[in-house]
Design a protein around this motif. Sequence first.
Motif, PDB file in Angstrom:
ATOM      1  N   THR A  45      -5.262  12.464   1.980  1.00 15.72           N
ATOM      2  CA  THR A  45      -5.565  11.703   1.024  1.00 15.72           C
ATOM      3  C   THR A  45      -5.328  10.044   1.087  1.00 15.72           C
ATOM      4  OG1 THR A  45      -4.695  13.420  -0.604  1.00 15.72           O
ATOM      5  CG2 THR A  45      -4.603  10.826  -1.492  1.00 15.72           C
ATOM      6  N   TRP A  46      -4.351   9.727   1.894  1.00 18.57           N
ATOM      7  CA  TRP A  46      -4.148   8.165   2.129  1.00 18.57           C
ATOM      8  C   TRP A  46      -5.109   7.849   3.084  1.00 18.57           C
ATOM      9  CZ3 TRP A  46      -1.269   4.325   0.078  1.00 18.57           C
ATOM     10  CH2 TRP A  46      -1.495   3.027   1.048  1.00 18.57           C
ATOM     11  N   ARG A  47      -5.126   8.571   4.181  1.00 13.98           N
ATOM     12  CA  ARG A  47      -6.135   8.119   5.528  1.00 13.98           C
ATOM     13  C   ARG A  47      -7.578   8.055   4.998  1.00 13.98           C
ATOM     14  NH1 ARG A  47      -6.360  11.490   9.226  1.00 13.98           N
ATOM     15  NH2 ARG A  47      -5.038  13.314   8.292  1.00 13.98           N
ATOM     16  N   ASP A  48      -8.060   8.823   4.065  1.00 12.36           N
ATOM     17  CA  ASP A  48      -9.655   8.985   3.774  1.00 12.36           C
ATOM     18  C   ASP A  48      -9.799   7.961   2.328  1.00 12.36           C
ATOM     19  OD1 ASP A  48      -9.874  10.467   5.773  1.00 12.36           O
ATOM     20  OD2 ASP A  48     -10.267  12.410   4.484  1.00 12.36           O
ATOM     21  N   ARG A  49      -8.529   7.541   1.855  1.00 15.80           N
ATOM     22  CA  ARG A  49      -8.467   6.621   0.541  1.00 15.80           C
ATOM     23  C   ARG A  49      -9.147   7.176  -0.505  1.00 15.80           C
ATOM     24  NH1 ARG A  49     -10.901   1.287   2.275  1.00 15.80           N
ATOM     25  NH2 ARG A  49      -9.723   0.285   0.913  1.00 15.80           N
ATOM     26  N   ARG A  50      -8.724   8.361  -0.827  1.00 13.01           N
ATOM     27  CA  ARG A  50      -9.344   9.289  -1.820  1.00 13.01           C
ATOM     28  C   ARG A  50      -8.834   8.769  -3.076  1.00 13.01           C
ATOM     29  NH1 ARG A  50      -8.203  15.173   0.376  1.00 13.01           N
ATOM     30  NH2 ARG A  50      -9.981  15.327   2.409  1.00 13.01           N
ATOM     31  N   GLY A  51      -7.644   8.139  -3.345  1.00 14.42           N
ATOM     32  CA  GLY A  51      -7.077   7.705  -4.735  1.00 14.42           C
ATOM     33  C   GLY A  51      -7.541   6.125  -4.903  1.00 14.42           C
TER      34      GLY A  51
END
Length: 322
Positions: free
Chosen positions: A153-159
Amino acid sequence: MRSTRLNWTWRRWFSAGTVFATVLLLSWGGVVTSIEAGMAFPDWPTSLGSYNLINPTEGWWRVPAYLAEHGHRLIASLVGMLTVVLAAWTWWADPRAWMRKLGLAAVALVVAQGILGGLRVLWVSRDLAMVHACVAQLFFAVLVAMTLFTTKTWRDRRGILPATGAAQRLRRLSYGAAAVIYLQIVLGALLRHPGRGLSGGLTAMHTTGAFLVVGIVLAVFVVAEKHFDEVPTIRRTAYVLLGTMGLQFALGLATLLLTLYEVSGSGGFVAYVLLTVSHVVVGALLLGISVVLALLASQRRDGAGQRSAAESPKPKLASVES
């Protein structure tokens, strides 16, 4: 590529396990404070003059005060070792320089915690006991952040939030929520530690702080729910934050009422310990969730303040998964 994915997965699970061990440590520390067992062993780093960490005195686990205090020392040693391993693993495997520095900061905090705990015993200082409790919450928040930073979630910048005024409001509110929740924890530590009693002024401040926490968490939830249907990570985190806040408020109210009415007997004492320890632990979880939301909200579309793993190569590892 598969080995790289496994590295992220295993490190994320190890980090989460360290967080869980820290929750256990916080709850055990809450028991120590609630039954006033902080001076059960009046020496440090020895325990009743013994350097035997596992069995300092015969049958120590059968004495409640000994079990509470020495059990706290044992779990603290475990958390310290896990933190050192996590920091070393992060230093070796993580391509992000700021993440490696965060691992070192976690080690510095856990070492400081151990020293504070020891000096609290040697100096018989209730003030240091309060500082020890507050630093513990900061350490927990750092571990939660490290765990978040290993997720896809963080590494792919989903939020990531859109560049809107509502996003700016949510960022400010989420930062404020984390700060207010931590200040409320500090007030709780001042109020809770033995020797301070139920000070009228501190009780009033802590109660007022509880309503401030409710207000700012509700504001965060309303903004997230109203404006960010397209960012489910933010909305889900806001829902969890709201639910945890409601549980914490109920636990705080129950603890206050039980303390004011001073229910007698062993049943009342057990209820008091369970409520106060639950209040401490859920408070830590509330802080951790608020930190997660604030960090997620801090991500921007241009990547300001953060470099992706692929942009920060480290010679010790091949490039991370895309």
